[in-house]
Motif scaffolding. Structure first.
Motif, PDB file in Angstrom:
ATOM      1  N   ALA A 109       0.875  -1.247  -0.041  1.00 22.31           N
ATOM      2  CA  ALA A 109      -0.019  -0.065  -0.029  1.00 22.31           C
ATOM      3  C   ALA A 109       0.924   1.208  -0.107  1.00 22.31           C
ATOM      4  O   ALA A 109       1.833   1.528   1.046  1.00 22.31           O
ATOM      5  CB  ALA A 109      -0.918  -0.033   0.983  1.00 22.31           C
ATOM      6  N   ILE A 110       0.734   2.190  -1.076  1.00 19.35           N
ATOM      7  CA  ILE A 110       1.662   3.238  -1.179  1.00 19.35           C
ATOM      8  C   ILE A 110       0.883   4.564  -1.483  1.00 19.35           C
ATOM      9  O   ILE A 110      -0.230   4.450  -1.893  1.00 19.35           O
ATOM     10  CB  ILE A 110       2.607   2.912  -2.417  1.00 19.35           C
ATOM     11  CG1 ILE A 110       1.915   2.830  -3.753  1.00 19.35           C
ATOM     12  CG2 ILE A 110       3.418   1.525  -2.197  1.00 19.35           C
ATOM     13  CD1 ILE A 110       2.812   2.805  -4.729  1.00 19.35           C
ATOM     14  N   PRO A 111       1.391   5.504  -1.258  1.00 16.90           N
ATOM     15  CA  PRO A 111       0.622   6.780  -1.562  1.00 16.90           C
ATOM     16  C   PRO A 111       0.440   7.148  -2.925  1.00 16.90           C
ATOM     17  O   PRO A 111       1.395   6.840  -3.766  1.00 16.90           O
ATOM     18  CB  PRO A 111       1.212   7.908  -0.878  1.00 16.90           C
ATOM     19  CG  PRO A 111       2.610   7.262  -0.153  1.00 16.90           C
ATOM     20  CD  PRO A 111       2.723   6.128  -0.584  1.00 16.90           C
ATOM     21  N   TRP A 112      -0.757   7.650  -3.258  1.00 19.35           N
ATOM     22  CA  TRP A 112      -1.021   8.209  -4.507  1.00 19.35           C
ATOM     23  C   TRP A 112      -0.316   9.546  -4.830  1.00 19.35           C
ATOM     24  O   TRP A 112      -0.577  10.420  -4.076  1.00 19.35           O
ATOM     25  CB  TRP A 112      -2.418   8.264  -4.674  1.00 19.35           C
ATOM     26  CG  TRP A 112      -3.039   8.469  -6.034  1.00 19.35           C
ATOM     27  CD1 TRP A 112      -2.614   8.189  -7.430  1.00 19.35           C
ATOM     28  CD2 TRP A 112      -3.714   9.766  -6.344  1.00 19.35           C
ATOM     29  NE1 TRP A 112      -3.006   8.731  -8.308  1.00 19.35           N
ATOM     30  CE2 TRP A 112      -3.961   9.711  -7.951  1.00 19.35           C
ATOM     31  CE3 TRP A 112      -4.435  10.611  -5.562  1.00 19.35           C
ATOM     32  CZ2 TRP A 112      -4.832  10.787  -8.566  1.00 19.35           C
ATOM     33  CZ3 TRP A 112      -5.511  11.563  -6.293  1.00 19.35           C
ATOM     34  CH2 TRP A 112      -5.632  11.634  -7.743  1.00 19.35           C
ATOM     35  N   HIS A 113       0.241   9.722  -5.884  1.00 21.30           N
ATOM     36  CA  HIS A 113       0.916  10.952  -6.329  1.00 21.30           C
ATOM     37  C   HIS A 113       0.457  11.551  -7.422  1.00 21.30           C
ATOM     38  O   HIS A 113       1.094  12.296  -8.044  1.00 21.30           O
ATOM     39  CB  HIS A 113       2.448  10.672  -6.554  1.00 21.30           C
ATOM     40  CG  HIS A 113       3.312  10.348  -5.231  1.00 21.30           C
ATOM     41  ND1 HIS A 113       3.365  11.119  -3.939  1.00 21.30           N
ATOM     42  CD2 HIS A 113       3.764   9.222  -4.704  1.00 21.30           C
ATOM     43  CE1 HIS A 113       3.815  10.540  -3.046  1.00 21.30           C
ATOM     44  NE2 HIS A 113       4.336   9.269  -3.660  1.00 21.30           N
TER      45      HIS A 113
END
Length: 251
Positions: A109-113
């Motif tokens: 799960a990673i941040p949306w950029h």
């Protein structure tokens, strides 16, 4: 909890990661980004005017495989939801989390950029799918997990009884194919490409060092120059839809 972008990362140890990056850049008509990550372990496959949705990760142990990164607006909220549905936490980093599905497959799960522009079709094909091979005893649990974690995705039967497609909303570049294996083995994962002409794509990949492993009804199993398995599938690379069996591109 909405997923805003998806990435397929091909995991390879040591120098194999460099060879994998060169191969996948060549066959997808993309270029490699500058390395990123705490140890320079990540590169993405980039195309002009588009956002990356695939890349290579150099790992420190194991043979590698492939994993999916899910870009979300709130990593903490998404991680909590995954845990409630049966995922385990493998590692927590600053701003992103490594998780393990109930059957044992890693994902992040990673941040949306702000990614929003899907890479174009290149040479009549597109890397657009991660296939999870799931043992029969864990298959129903895994289907329920991904269907629950991604409620706005379509979880529908695939072309054969052992397949289930978990298809994202329009615009997201990478989807899941859940495959029930014929025996009890650890869960695995590999990338799939949608090909307008499987034979032509296979020939191009062989020029870059890939080898065919097996042929089935509408897909061909390949091995890349680092030994990683992947599939060329007879699907429309623009839509992901299976090409009719009578179509010559599915021969």
């Amino acid at each position: 909890m909405t997923v805003r972008w998806t990435y397929a990362f091909i995991d390879r140890p040591g120098a194999a990661a460099d060879r994998a990056g060169a191969f996948w850049a060549a066959v997808t008509g993309s270029r490699l980004s500058e390395p990123s990550g705490e140890h320079g372990e990540f590169v993405t496959l980039s195309a002009d005017g588009a956002d990356a949705c695939a890349g290579v990760q150099r790992i420190v142990s194991g043979e590698g495989g492939v994993h999916l990164d899910l870009s979300v607006e709130d990593v903490r909220e998404f991680t909590a939801a995954a845990r409630r549905l049966g995922a385990g936490t493998v590692a927590e980093h600053e701003g992103w989390t490594v998780l393990r599905s109930p059957a044992g497959r890693l994902f992040c799960a990673i941040p949306w950029h702000g990614e929003s522009v899907r890479p174009p079709v290149a040479y009549g094909s597109r890397l657009d799918q991660v296939c999870l091979g799931i043992p029969p005893s864990r298959y129903d649990e895994e289907v329920a997990f991904w269907s629950g974690l991604l409620p706005d995705w379509d979880s529908v039967p695939g072309s054969l009884p052992e397949f289930r497609v978990v298809r994202p909303p329009a615009g997201l570049p990478v989807r899941f194919l859940l495959q029930r294996t014929g025996d009890e083995r650890p869960v695995s994962a590999h990338p799939d490409l949608a090909c307008a002409d499987v034979a032509a794509t296979r020939a191009r990949h062989e020029e870059h060092g890939a080898l065919p492993v097996a042929e089935f009804g509408h897909w061909t199993v390949m091995r890349d120059p680092t030994g990683g398995v992947y599939c060329l599938t007879g699907r429309d690379p623009w839509t992901g839809v299976l090409v009719a069996p009578s179509d010559p591109s599915n021969a």
